[in-house]
Design an enzyme around this catalytic site. Structure first.
Site, mmCIF file in Angstrom:
data_model
loop_
_atom_site.group_PDB
_atom_site.id
_atom_site.type_symbol
_atom_site.label_atom_id
_atom_site.label_comp_id
_atom_site.label_asym_id
_atom_site.label_seq_id
_atom_site.Cartn_x
_atom_site.Cartn_y
_atom_site.Cartn_z
ATOM 1 N N LYS A 32 -5.087 8.404 9.827
ATOM 2 C CA LYS A 32 -5.358 6.976 8.624
ATOM 3 C C LYS A 32 -7.035 7.140 9.687
ATOM 4 O O LYS A 32 -7.746 7.539 11.164
ATOM 5 C CB LYS A 32 -4.780 6.530 8.486
ATOM 6 C CG LYS A 32 -3.175 6.369 8.604
ATOM 7 C CD LYS A 32 -2.044 5.121 8.190
ATOM 8 C CE LYS A 32 -1.711 4.963 7.298
ATOM 9 N NZ LYS A 32 -1.250 3.743 7.193
ATOM 10 N N TYR A 72 -2.658 2.563 -3.191
ATOM 11 C CA TYR A 72 -1.549 2.430 -2.272
ATOM 12 C C TYR A 72 -1.390 1.477 -3.404
ATOM 13 O O TYR A 72 -1.105 0.148 -3.287
ATOM 14 C CB TYR A 72 -2.599 1.781 -1.288
ATOM 15 C CG TYR A 72 -1.843 2.211 0.700
ATOM 16 C CD1 TYR A 72 -0.583 2.941 0.618
ATOM 17 C CD2 TYR A 72 -3.288 3.086 0.657
ATOM 18 C CE1 TYR A 72 -0.188 3.282 1.824
ATOM 19 C CE2 TYR A 72 -2.927 3.344 1.767
ATOM 20 C CZ TYR A 72 -1.108 4.088 2.700
ATOM 21 O OH TYR A 72 -1.298 4.410 3.236
ATOM 22 N N ASN A 135 -1.810 2.394 11.687
ATOM 23 C CA ASN A 135 -0.446 3.001 12.409
ATOM 24 C C ASN A 135 -0.396 4.672 12.079
ATOM 25 O O ASN A 135 0.046 5.208 12.019
ATOM 26 C CB ASN A 135 0.376 2.513 12.182
ATOM 27 C CG ASN A 135 1.166 2.853 10.662
ATOM 28 O OD1 ASN A 135 -0.297 2.689 9.416
ATOM 29 N ND2 ASN A 135 1.671 2.995 9.194
ATOM 30 N N HIS A 138 -0.299 8.165 7.506
ATOM 31 C CA HIS A 138 0.473 8.387 6.350
ATOM 32 C C HIS A 138 1.519 9.208 5.614
ATOM 33 O O HIS A 138 1.033 10.600 5.834
ATOM 34 C CB HIS A 138 -0.857 7.907 5.371
ATOM 35 C CG HIS A 138 -0.018 7.943 3.820
ATOM 36 N ND1 HIS A 138 1.131 7.124 3.118
ATOM 37 C CD2 HIS A 138 0.347 9.292 3.047
ATOM 38 C CE1 HIS A 138 1.267 7.549 2.074
ATOM 39 N NE2 HIS A 138 1.320 9.120 1.715
ATOM 40 N N GLU A 149 0.587 11.767 -5.158
ATOM 41 C CA GLU A 149 -0.308 11.960 -3.784
ATOM 42 C C GLU A 149 -0.800 13.043 -3.627
ATOM 43 O O GLU A 149 -2.562 13.316 -3.009
ATOM 44 C CB GLU A 149 0.408 11.198 -2.923
ATOM 45 C CG GLU A 149 0.913 9.604 -2.438
ATOM 46 C CD GLU A 149 1.956 9.740 -1.275
ATOM 47 O OE1 GLU A 149 1.628 8.156 -1.504
ATOM 48 O OE2 GLU A 149 1.711 9.972 -0.259
#
Ligand code: UDP
Ligand code: MG
Length: 161
Positions: A32, A72, A135, A138, A149
């Site tokens: 990310k 998302y 965080n 993913h 995805e």
């Protein structure tokens, strides 16, 4: 005749890309924007490799806000959706297809829990995440989501062996 051989070689090459080797699985991983901005690309990728996951496809890109919202979309109604999609479109990301035995579960173990405060020591999120939202990585959560995805980011012929 030559043309036919050419056609077959294309079809064969196409088959030998794409789907995982027998007994293996593919999953989508994203480093990310916080992981990229923190200069952790190399360290994070090496954790995948050291744990027996092979990088089968890779690109550095940046999502628009719309693309982040599409990626998302399962979380559309959650209170964190706006913050998450703003964050995910805030800078470059590194997207990979990881391949290996039990790749989906293995990647989730290497990543650690969503909330870094709850992530096991030595996991990517315990070491590099700064909040539940920021965080670091993913990872797909199931075979069906892995499939959608992966195709969100990669054409079949960009997944290599
Ligand atoms: N997220 C957040 N707040 C929350 C839960 C999740 O900002 O309370 C963000 C976080 O970046 C997380 C992503 O939304 O990684 C997707 O949430 P999910 O529950 O799918 O967690 P993951 O599968 O990434 O562990
Ligand atoms: Mg998830």
């Amino acid at each position: 005749m030559l043309r036919l051989a050419f056609l077959f070689s294309i079809i064969f090459a196409h088959m030998s890309f794409t789907s995982p080797l027998q007994g293996t699985e593919q999953t989508l991983s994203i480093i990310k924007p916080d992981g990229v901005a923190g200069n952790h690309i190399g360290e994070i990728l090496s954790r995948f490799e050291k744990n027996g996951l092979r990088i089968a496809a890779m690109k550095m890109t940046r999502l628009s806000k719309n693309q982040a919202e599409e990626f998302y979309s399962v979380h559309r109604d959650r209170p964190f959706f706006e913050g998450l999609t703003t964050f995910m479109s805030s800078g470059p990301i590194v997207v990979t297809v990881l391949e290996g035995e039990d790749a989906i579960k293995k990647n989730r173990e290497i990543m650690g829990a969503t909330d870094p405060a709850k992530a096991v020591k030595g996991t990517i999120r315990a070491d590099f995440a700064s909040s539940v939202q920021n965080n670091a990585v993913h990872g797909s959560d199931a075979p069906e989501t892995a499939k959608t995805e992966i195709s969100f980011f990669f054409d079949k012929d960009e997944i290599l062996r």
